[in-house]
Design an enzyme around this catalytic site. Sequence first.
Site, PDB file in Angstrom:
ATOM      1  CB  SER A   9      82.984  21.873   4.500  1.00 18.78           C
ATOM      2  OG  SER A   9      82.295  20.720   4.935  1.00 18.78           O
ATOM      3  CD  GLN A  39      81.208  17.180   8.645  1.00 21.30           C
ATOM      4  OE1 GLN A  39      80.298  18.000   8.687  1.00 21.30           O
ATOM      5  NE2 GLN A  39      81.731  16.636   9.721  1.00 21.30           N
ATOM      6  CG  ASP A  54      92.060  16.977  14.283  1.00 17.53           C
ATOM      7  OD1 ASP A  54      91.482  18.001  14.696  1.00 17.53           O
ATOM      8  OD2 ASP A  54      91.508  16.113  13.583  1.00 17.53           O
ATOM      9  NE  ARG A  74      91.775  19.817  20.289  1.00 17.64           N
ATOM     10  CZ  ARG A  74      91.380  19.007  19.324  1.00 17.64           C
ATOM     11  NH1 ARG A  74      91.685  19.262  18.070  1.00 17.64           N
ATOM     12  NH2 ARG A  74      90.695  17.945  19.625  1.00 17.64           N
TER      13      ARG A  74
END
Length: 749
Positions: A480, A482, A628, A659
Amino acid sequence: MEPDVSASSAQAGPLFARMAVIGLGLIGGSLARAARESGLVGQVLAADRSEDELARGVELGVIDGYGTMEEVVSGADLVVVAVPVRATREVLEQIRPFLGPDVVLTDVGSTKGSFVAVVNEVLGGWPPRVIPGHPIAGSEKNGVSAARGDLFADHKVILTPPEDVDADALSRLTSLWQGCGATVLTMSVARHDEVLAATSHLPHLIAFSLVDTLAGEDQNMEIFRYAAGGFRDFTRIAASDPVMWHDIFLSNREAVLRVIDHFNDDLAQLRQAIDAQDGDALLRVFSRARAARHHFSKMLSGQAYVTDMSQKPVRFRLQPGGSIAGDIRVPGDKSISHRSIMLGALADGVTEVEGFLEGEDSLATLQAFRDMGVTIEGPDNGHVRIRGVGMNGLQAPRGPLYLGNSGTAMRLFTGLLAAQPFDSELTGDASLSRRPMGRVADPLRAMGAVIETGEGGTPPLRIRGGQTLSGIHYDMPVASAQVKSCLLLAGLYAEGMTSVHEPAPTRDHTERMLEGFGYHVHRDAATASVNGGGKLTAGRIDVPADISSAAFFLVAASIAEGSDLTLRHVGMNPTRTGVINILKLMGADIEVSNEREIGGEPVADLRVRSATLHGIDIPEEQVPLAIDEFPVLFVAAACAEGRTVLRGAEELRVKESDRIQVMADGLKAVGVETTVTPDGIVIDGGQTIAGGTVDSHGDHRIAMSFAVASLRATGDIQVNDCANVATSFPGFVEMARQTGIRIDAQEEQ
Ligand code: NAP
């Protein structure tokens, strides 16, 4: 009866057997009506000095009956004083002999200190069942005829109970107001008077004063004839009852004087800036105020920063065919925009940012730093100027830092704030408040941080300042960016070295930007380390164009015959370039030139021309680098010759939407069959893309992908639910049209 604050009393029986309202005007009448209508009170009686008003109250069905003070107060278990503030003493003196031993006494006055002072004098102390109140609702009208049962619905009511308040009385009174549709807050008398002095009393004073000044300047009122809507809105409150307001200012004198003095000082500074032609100072104040206004409205309604309440549903209409040409620069990278604010705020000197993208993360972060005393100008057309305060220059925020819907901001801030000398609290909107923060809180605690979370590790996070952090080595159990960034930020302040090992590659924008600001990050294979105690040096950042946005045009120019497009200043961070690698493997013609480095990030210009694409097995190591970009890569696959297989992309099924499924449904709607697998998709290229209607499910990347697909379609495509595109890629529709996509955006009716 069991007092239950949340229960509706309709089933539980009335909360009070008899309510006595003293002063049957707008507020007393509205409460009487709301209480009667909701069945929360057995009987409502009123006393007032005007018998006409009382009779009208019965006629209008606002009250059950009326009488003298003695008649209505004797035997009442709730007495509400709803007279103007100045009449409180007289009324209390009159009703005192008739108050029963268990009666709950409250009022609705706009100032609370004065009410409590009168209570103390007349009743010889502040009894535990006397609970002052103030509904933050009203109108410019007076009298019982203006009373409305829904006046308090969706409004706040402030109660200012004594320290030794009777819990049952407080609970029943709270339930009564809630039953009238209000949200009840409690606070101290002093706090109430200060908050109201600033948010209500001062604005009223300014409105009265401004209208008076202008009226005095121009005897014939000519000036008002030209007044625009803004003036009318701003001065609407000058139509309020002068007697009531003269009362309020006299009874909240101290708090009002403090806030007037503060305002006078600030106004004098603005005057001085205008006199000295100091445009910078004016801009600083105005941009800070504008941002604060926006921030407060988001915070008060608990929204994300990029939510636009006025946003209407948008639909894309696309005509088939076309080719792509031109020379464009797509908007700036979101992650880099965000980090430029964080590091700019902590740097020594002024950081100038160009090409800034106003995403949720960056807007939330921008406001949080403003709350910690950092001056930030903009964003203004992609330009932001941050006056850095240095590593140790942040100031304690006055309240919780509100981060909207930004999980990135919350995780990064936790690391940064764990090392500050002051306490802080991080909050967010409803959806952020459900997201777990344990992944960052646990390793930070291992460094010595003191962090309290809500239930299940969710926000709000309360961070105790003044801790000495020690560097650790942390092996992330799940890759991750983040978590890594959070620990590195804490590591800037920790003693010794903090290092983070990642099990799979994640985005490394934080490491690169730290280097760009002159802070060395040691990188050894999958481990990044920093030594605490360094400093950051401000600079200029021209945010690279977002490769995720560029991806739509890379595919568009590849699949549309006769295309030749140049994309400028595209971010080429190797943790993000999967889309280029995959397209090249499929045979795309992408030429990379003018490679350079900006703030630690590689950028380049890309020239892309049409090519015959062929299907591939997408290498699994490329999947995290293009996560993405898959929606638009699926469009490329549908236009390629042969089969394309994607595996190892479970993460895509839990994005803003599933998605993979939404893309498969969309492709099917335009006649392209695919096979969805648990961790990917199989697409056989070469099928005809027909016209059709696609639902993007609010997923901006899916909406843009089908805009690209139209280039190879045989019929019109309509894409629904496209409003979110404007936030992730401002100006997409114009840029798509300019380069050759036959697109129109329409607001849905
Ligand atoms: P209102 O419509 O004028 O009602 C007040 C009523 O009390 C009138 O019927 C008045 O009679 C009566 N009254 C005055 N002195 C009295 C006395 N000595 N004995 C008995 N009755 C007396 O005013 P309101 O707007 O409801 O305001 C009432 C309270 O609510 C005020 O303390 C105000 O600060 C507070 N409040 C008002 C608002 C707002 O927007 N209006 C909002 C929040 C809180 P007369 O008409 O004969 O004077």
